[in-house]
Write a protein that holds these residues in place. Sequence first.
Motif, PDB file in Angstrom:
ATOM      1  N   MET A 183      43.079  15.138  20.438  1.00  0.00           N
ATOM      2  CA  MET A 183      43.423  13.794  20.003  1.00  0.00           C
ATOM      3  C   MET A 183      42.726  12.783  20.904  1.00  0.00           C
ATOM      4  O   MET A 183      43.349  12.097  21.691  1.00  0.00           O
ATOM      5  N   ASN A 184      41.427  12.707  20.803  1.00  0.00           N
ATOM      6  CA  ASN A 184      40.646  11.810  21.643  1.00  0.00           C
ATOM      7  C   ASN A 184      40.443  10.440  21.033  1.00  0.00           C
ATOM      8  O   ASN A 184      39.841   9.575  21.658  1.00  0.00           O
ATOM      9  N   ILE A 185      40.940  10.218  19.840  1.00  0.00           N
ATOM     10  CA  ILE A 185      40.696   8.945  19.175  1.00  0.00           C
ATOM     11  C   ILE A 185      41.528   7.814  19.772  1.00  0.00           C
ATOM     12  O   ILE A 185      41.069   6.673  19.833  1.00  0.00           O
ATOM     13  N   VAL A 186      42.730   8.105  20.241  1.00  0.00           N
ATOM     14  CA  VAL A 186      43.599   7.055  20.782  1.00  0.00           C
ATOM     15  C   VAL A 186      43.012   6.444  22.058  1.00  0.00           C
ATOM     16  O   VAL A 186      42.912   5.209  22.154  1.00  0.00           O
ATOM     17  N   PRO A 187      42.584   7.230  23.053  1.00  0.00           N
ATOM     18  CA  PRO A 187      41.953   6.609  24.223  1.00  0.00           C
ATOM     19  C   PRO A 187      40.662   5.863  23.874  1.00  0.00           C
ATOM     20  O   PRO A 187      40.353   4.837  24.470  1.00  0.00           O
ATOM     21  N   PHE A 188      39.933   6.365  22.878  1.00  0.00           N
ATOM     22  CA  PHE A 188      38.706   5.679  22.469  1.00  0.00           C
ATOM     23  C   PHE A 188      39.018   4.315  21.871  1.00  0.00           C
ATOM     24  O   PHE A 188      38.347   3.328  22.204  1.00  0.00           O
ATOM     25  N   ILE A 189      40.029   4.232  21.027  1.00  0.00           N
ATOM     26  CA  ILE A 189      40.406   2.957  20.414  1.00  0.00           C
ATOM     27  C   ILE A 189      40.892   1.977  21.479  1.00  0.00           C
ATOM     28  O   ILE A 189      40.553   0.791  21.448  1.00  0.00           O
ATOM     29  N   ILE A 190      41.656   2.471  22.441  1.00  0.00           N
ATOM     30  CA  ILE A 190      42.140   1.611  23.526  1.00  0.00           C
ATOM     31  C   ILE A 190      40.971   1.110  24.366  1.00  0.00           C
ATOM     32  O   ILE A 190      40.898  -0.079  24.702  1.00  0.00           O
ATOM     33  N   ALA A 191      40.044   1.998  24.696  1.00  0.00           N
ATOM     34  CA  ALA A 191      38.880   1.605  25.493  1.00  0.00           C
ATOM     35  C   ALA A 191      38.013   0.605  24.728  1.00  0.00           C
ATOM     36  O   ALA A 191      37.502  -0.353  25.320  1.00  0.00           O
ATOM     37  N   LEU A 192      37.850   0.806  23.445  1.00  0.00           N
ATOM     38  CA  LEU A 192      37.060  -0.126  22.638  1.00  0.00           C
ATOM     39  C   LEU A 192      37.715  -1.502  22.589  1.00  0.00           C
ATOM     40  O   LEU A 192      37.035  -2.532  22.718  1.00  0.00           O
ATOM     41  N   ALA A 193      39.035  -1.538  22.444  1.00  0.00           N
ATOM     42  CA  ALA A 193      39.748  -2.818  22.411  1.00  0.00           C
ATOM     43  C   ALA A 193      39.630  -3.541  23.755  1.00  0.00           C
ATOM     44  O   ALA A 193      39.413  -4.761  23.790  1.00  0.00           O
ATOM     45  N   ILE A 194      39.733  -2.810  24.853  1.00  0.00           N
ATOM     46  CA  ILE A 194      39.603  -3.428  26.173  1.00  0.00           C
ATOM     47  C   ILE A 194      38.175  -3.914  26.393  1.00  0.00           C
ATOM     48  O   ILE A 194      37.945  -4.981  26.971  1.00  0.00           O
ATOM     49  N   PHE A 195      37.190  -3.168  25.900  1.00  0.00           N
ATOM     50  CA  PHE A 195      35.789  -3.579  26.025  1.00  0.00           C
ATOM     51  C   PHE A 195      35.541  -4.877  25.251  1.00  0.00           C
ATOM     52  O   PHE A 195      34.891  -5.795  25.759  1.00  0.00           O
ATOM     53  N   ILE A 196      36.059  -4.951  24.044  1.00  0.00           N
ATOM     54  CA  ILE A 196      35.891  -6.165  23.241  1.00  0.00           C
ATOM     55  C   ILE A 196      36.607  -7.343  23.899  1.00  0.00           C
ATOM     56  O   ILE A 196      36.089  -8.472  23.902  1.00  0.00           O
ATOM     57  N   LEU A 197      37.776  -7.097  24.478  1.00  0.00           N
ATOM     58  CA  LEU A 197      38.482  -8.147  25.209  1.00  0.00           C
ATOM     59  C   LEU A 197      37.646  -8.637  26.390  1.00  0.00           C
ATOM     60  O   LEU A 197      37.576  -9.837  26.648  1.00  0.00           O
TER      61      LEU A 197
END
Length: 54
Positions: A1-15
Amino acid sequence: MNIVPFIIALAIFILGMFLFGLAFSVTVFQGAIFIAGILAISLALAIPFHFLRN
């Protein structure tokens, strides 16, 4: 289940990118907002390096 950390990292990157742009348009706390953007992008890059490695 690697999608959840990826989505969190992407959101923080966009922020972090948003904070970079915001730092140039505000009149106070430009340095603090810019540094917060740097820290956010650093955190967004650290998440995949530490949590998504096999």
